[in-house]
Design a protein around this motif. Structure first.
Motif, mmCIF file in Angstrom:
data_model
loop_
_atom_site.group_PDB
_atom_site.id
_atom_site.type_symbol
_atom_site.label_atom_id
_atom_site.label_comp_id
_atom_site.label_asym_id
_atom_site.label_seq_id
_atom_site.Cartn_x
_atom_site.Cartn_y
_atom_site.Cartn_z
ATOM 1 N N ALA A 1 58.428 -16.678 -64.829
ATOM 2 C CA ALA A 1 57.303 -17.219 -65.535
ATOM 3 C C ALA A 1 56.654 -18.476 -64.645
ATOM 4 O O ALA A 1 55.410 -18.610 -64.833
ATOM 5 N N TYR A 2 57.636 -19.160 -64.144
ATOM 6 C CA TYR A 2 57.186 -20.338 -63.362
ATOM 7 C C TYR A 2 57.284 -20.149 -62.061
ATOM 8 O O TYR A 2 58.029 -19.268 -61.363
ATOM 9 N N GLY A 3 56.808 -20.898 -61.020
ATOM 10 C CA GLY A 3 56.694 -20.601 -59.575
ATOM 11 C C GLY A 3 56.643 -21.800 -58.768
ATOM 12 O O GLY A 3 56.064 -22.879 -59.200
ATOM 13 N N ILE A 4 57.469 -21.824 -57.503
ATOM 14 C CA ILE A 4 57.315 -22.600 -56.388
ATOM 15 C C ILE A 4 56.885 -21.919 -55.312
ATOM 16 O O ILE A 4 57.538 -20.857 -54.991
ATOM 17 N N ARG A 5 55.573 -22.391 -54.821
ATOM 18 C CA ARG A 5 55.103 -21.726 -53.433
ATOM 19 C C ARG A 5 55.306 -22.797 -52.551
ATOM 20 O O ARG A 5 55.181 -23.810 -52.713
ATOM 21 N N VAL A 6 55.416 -22.149 -51.402
ATOM 22 C CA VAL A 6 55.848 -23.088 -50.235
ATOM 23 C C VAL A 6 54.711 -22.506 -49.008
ATOM 24 O O VAL A 6 55.000 -21.419 -48.630
ATOM 25 N N THR A 7 53.646 -23.226 -48.939
ATOM 26 C CA THR A 7 52.548 -22.588 -48.110
ATOM 27 C C THR A 7 51.681 -23.680 -47.716
ATOM 28 O O THR A 7 51.583 -24.891 -48.307
ATOM 29 N N ASP A 8 51.138 -23.520 -46.523
ATOM 30 C CA ASP A 8 50.009 -24.391 -46.065
ATOM 31 C C ASP A 8 48.610 -24.184 -46.417
ATOM 32 O O ASP A 8 47.807 -24.598 -45.960
ATOM 33 N N ARG A 9 48.688 -22.814 -47.051
ATOM 34 C CA ARG A 9 47.283 -22.360 -47.384
ATOM 35 C C ARG A 9 46.877 -22.993 -48.708
ATOM 36 O O ARG A 9 47.390 -23.086 -49.519
ATOM 37 N N THR B 1 53.328 -27.710 -41.227
ATOM 38 C CA THR B 1 53.379 -26.655 -40.380
ATOM 39 C C THR B 1 52.211 -26.649 -39.136
ATOM 40 O O THR B 1 52.434 -26.069 -38.326
ATOM 41 N N LEU B 2 51.466 -27.523 -39.693
ATOM 42 C CA LEU B 2 50.214 -27.548 -38.773
ATOM 43 C C LEU B 2 50.012 -28.422 -37.715
ATOM 44 O O LEU B 2 50.497 -29.675 -37.824
ATOM 45 N N ALA B 3 49.824 -28.225 -36.250
ATOM 46 C CA ALA B 3 49.511 -29.121 -35.259
ATOM 47 C C ALA B 3 48.119 -29.140 -35.256
ATOM 48 O O ALA B 3 47.553 -27.963 -34.883
ATOM 49 N N VAL B 4 47.515 -30.393 -35.067
ATOM 50 C CA VAL B 4 45.986 -30.437 -35.020
ATOM 51 C C VAL B 4 45.891 -31.091 -33.525
ATOM 52 O O VAL B 4 46.118 -32.181 -33.257
ATOM 53 N N GLY B 5 45.297 -30.347 -32.542
ATOM 54 C CA GLY B 5 45.047 -31.054 -31.285
ATOM 55 C C GLY B 5 43.398 -31.637 -31.439
ATOM 56 O O GLY B 5 42.631 -31.180 -31.851
ATOM 57 N N VAL B 6 43.437 -32.967 -30.742
ATOM 58 C CA VAL B 6 42.179 -33.518 -30.905
ATOM 59 C C VAL B 6 41.764 -33.997 -29.587
ATOM 60 O O VAL B 6 42.499 -34.483 -28.714
ATOM 61 N N ALA C 1 39.560 -23.427 -42.922
ATOM 62 C CA ALA C 1 40.246 -22.402 -42.237
ATOM 63 C C ALA C 1 41.352 -21.863 -43.517
ATOM 64 O O ALA C 1 42.180 -21.130 -43.389
ATOM 65 N N GLY C 2 40.777 -22.578 -44.883
ATOM 66 C CA GLY C 2 41.695 -22.209 -46.069
ATOM 67 C C GLY C 2 43.180 -22.904 -45.938
ATOM 68 O O GLY C 2 43.958 -22.423 -46.407
ATOM 69 N N LEU C 3 43.202 -24.154 -45.203
ATOM 70 C CA LEU C 3 44.617 -24.587 -45.007
ATOM 71 C C LEU C 3 44.627 -26.004 -45.992
ATOM 72 O O LEU C 3 43.583 -26.748 -46.098
ATOM 73 N N SER C 4 45.816 -26.592 -45.866
ATOM 74 C CA SER C 4 45.953 -27.757 -46.827
ATOM 75 C C SER C 4 45.860 -29.186 -45.674
ATOM 76 O O SER C 4 46.956 -28.872 -44.848
ATOM 77 N N ALA D 1 41.473 -28.340 -32.946
ATOM 78 C CA ALA D 1 41.920 -27.096 -32.797
ATOM 79 C C ALA D 1 42.989 -27.308 -33.726
ATOM 80 O O ALA D 1 43.920 -28.172 -33.623
ATOM 81 N N VAL D 2 43.401 -26.024 -34.551
ATOM 82 C CA VAL D 2 44.478 -25.885 -35.447
ATOM 83 C C VAL D 2 45.358 -24.933 -34.993
ATOM 84 O O VAL D 2 44.824 -23.936 -35.042
#
Ligand code: SAH
Length: 563
Positions: free
Chosen positions: A167-175, A190-195, A217-220, A308-309
């Protein structure tokens, strides 16, 4: 900074002990107590109040805001008996501070946050940003209610008491995800941002571009691991400031390295300016991964920034952890943290026994007997390559006659390896003997199981000729009894019979023993596999029963000696 506040003479004495022990970490707040607490609360990350908990509760109650940003507060009672973690146990580090301060002051740390009490890792102590129903999910974990783990990023997590459904949850995501009232989300980096940026690009413009690109992009943004750019832009203020505000490192690469990365949108402008046809995309893609946001320009006119991501695949984690010579208080805090960071532990059974009580419930333990080194190393690497968080343990330092080399000989570059140093047998023995390692020294293992005796003998001879202090590891076992006398005889060709020799057995373990003897008087029969033998050089002396090797012959006059 840790703010220290006291009201009475006894409190002030304890306060001064902390201030003296941690001069760079602490600041004393004098004056009326109420004022002092308020100022410290505003200015410090942590507080230690040498006051009753009741008084402190009343003083800080109106100041409390959010547990993610409030300072951690510890109270120490008048008698110095207890160090109470009052608020900010996890996020504010008060639990850890209560333990540290307690140790220093001889006070019992009092920690009441539930997750610590039963060895379930607090969700906010996993090293990943966490959002959502932290309190509800923590409580469910504690109460043994089923908590489902959805590790979308395959991030290597420590052992958690989770189920496949619940009933409880842990989500591991960058979304970016919609959370229910019974869910938390952990944000893996997880995200590398080139600048890329033209000279003088404002920080706001760079930051805004990054944040909108990631969000659209739907990311955190909390999953951003790093900003990356070309070396020439390493000091570009707008990029540096954006990294600072996001709280992530800025990584730079040479133009040649970036020019070699294949990108979908190369262009001539950066080629002319910095020598690579792509900065943002190439810098994001240089470590591999999936391009989620191709090069995008900022909204301003003229646009001064690009980004760019890229999402990088999660990497397994292999920590090679030295446990020290035996005593629990010679196990470093970092080693302890790594043991609790792991979901899989690999090691020799007798070493596993040494630390089993420290492991998180649910840690998978793969133990094996003496002699299975290669297999242990292979197992540890194999588990890490599956994406697990693995701790491979060894006594002393795990890199000294131990597991690190066979493991790293197996390991490919698709896993992260974290080395945690440990107190070696040679160092533990030296501390018992006095100061035998005050000048150049070597360790030599007398085990000729994997090394031909000729090689060992050549090294002993070289140390003898070079007048180097020698610590013998694996000095003698039932089946190997002639090697130690032979090695000592070689040293005796170059050193007086009166040369001090230290024999330490089971350093830091309950039946520890240490003896000081001489090259002529040492009885090899007193030496076994639990022992190290340290032989002094020609300058080593027995001074008041302690083995002392001077730092140098000119130590009294040389500049170096005065340091
Ligand atoms: N990785 C370990 C060494 C492993 S080799 C380290 O860094 O210390 C095993 C040998 O180490 C033993 O045969 C013995 O010579 C020595 N040793 C390990 N622990 C010891 C202890 N507590 N006291 C004395 N010698 C020890």
């Amino acid at each position: 900074m840790i703010g220290l506040i006291s009201a009475t003479a006894a409190g002030a004495a304890a306060r001064d002990r902390l201030a003296a022990a941690w001069p760079d970490r602490t600041r004393v707040y004098d004056g009326p107590v109420g004022d002092a607490v308020r100022r410290a609360f505003a200015e410090c990350e942590q507080l230690v109040c040498f006051l009753a908990t009741g008084a402190v509760v009343r003083l800080i109650a109106p100041l409390l805001g959010d547990k993610a940003s409030d300072p951690g507060v510890v109270c120490v009672d008048e008698g110095g008996r207890f160090a109470v973690s009052l608020v900010g146990g996890h996020g504010g580090g008060a639990n850890e501070l209560a333990r540290e301060a307690g140790e220093l002051l001889g006070a019992e740390p009092v920690v009441t946050t539930a997750t610590d009490a039963v060895g379930v890792p607090g969700l906010d102590t996993l090293g990943l940003p966490v959002e959502g129903a932290v309190a509800a999910v923590s409580r469910a974990l504690l109460d043994g209610e089923p908590v489902a783990l959805h590790n979308e990023s395959d991030w290597p997590l420590p052992a958690l008491p989770v189920a496949s459904a619940g009933a409880y949850g842990i989500r591991v995501t960058d979304r970016l995800v919609e959370l229910s009232e019974r869910e938390v989300v952990l944000r893996p980096p997880t995200l590398a941002v080139g600048v890329g940026a033209s000279k003088g690009a404002p920080a706001e413009e760079v930051l805004e571009l990054i944040e909108t690109s990631v969000r659209e992009a739907g990311l955190s943004t909390r999953s951003i691991a790093e900003l990356a750019t070309v070396d020439a832009k390493a000091e570009e203020p707008g990029i540096v400031a954006a990294a600072g505000r996001l709280g992530v490192p800025l990584v730079t690469h040479s133009a040649e390295e970036l020019a070699a990365v294949e990108v979908p949108n190369p262009s001539d402008a950066p080629l002319a300016a910095v020598g690579t046809p792509s900065v943002a995309e190439a810098a994001a893609l240089v470590g591999g991964g999936e391009l989620l946001v191709p090069k995008r320009k900022s909204a301003a006119t003229p646009a001064m920034a690009t980004c760019a991501v890229v999402r990088r695949p999660a990497r397994g984690r292999l920590a090679v952890v030295g446990l020290g010579p035996g005593a629990r208080d010679l196990l470093t805090p970092r080693a302890r943290a790594e043991l609790q960071r792991a979901s899989v532990l690999v090691g020799l059974d007798q070493y596993v026994d040494q630390i089993r009580d420290l492991l998180r419930p649910g840690t998978r333990v793969l133990e094996s007997g003496l002699g299975a080194e290669e297999e242990r190393a292979r197992t540890a690497v194999k588990e890490a390559r599956k994406g697990q968080a693995v701790a491979l343990i060894g006594s002393g330092d795990a890199g000294v006659y131990a597991m690190a080399s066979p493991a790293l000989a197996e390991a490919s570059d698709d896993i992260d390896v974290i080395g945690v140093p440990g107190v070696t047998a040679a160092l533990a023995a030296a501390a018992i003997l006095g100061a035998p390692l005050g000048h150049d020294h070597v360790s030599i293992s007398l085990s000729d199981l994997h090394t031909p005796w000729e090689v060992i003998e050549r090294r002993v001879r070289a140390a003898a000729e070079a007048d180097i202090v020698v610590t013998f590891y694996n000095p003698r076992s039932r089946g190997r009894d002639w090697q130690l006398p032979k090695a000592l005889a070689i040293l005796a060709e170059h050193r007086e019979p009166t040369t001090p020799v230290g024999v330490v057995r089971n350093a830091s373990r309950p039946d520890e023993s240490g003896r000081l003897t001489t090259l002529a008087a040492l009885d090899p029969a007193t030496v076994d596999m639990m022992t190290v033998v340290t032989v002094g050089n020609t300058a080593t002396r027995d001074i008041a029963g302690r083995m002392v090797t001077p730092r140098g012959y000119r130590w009294q006059t040389s500049e170096e000696g005065s340091k």
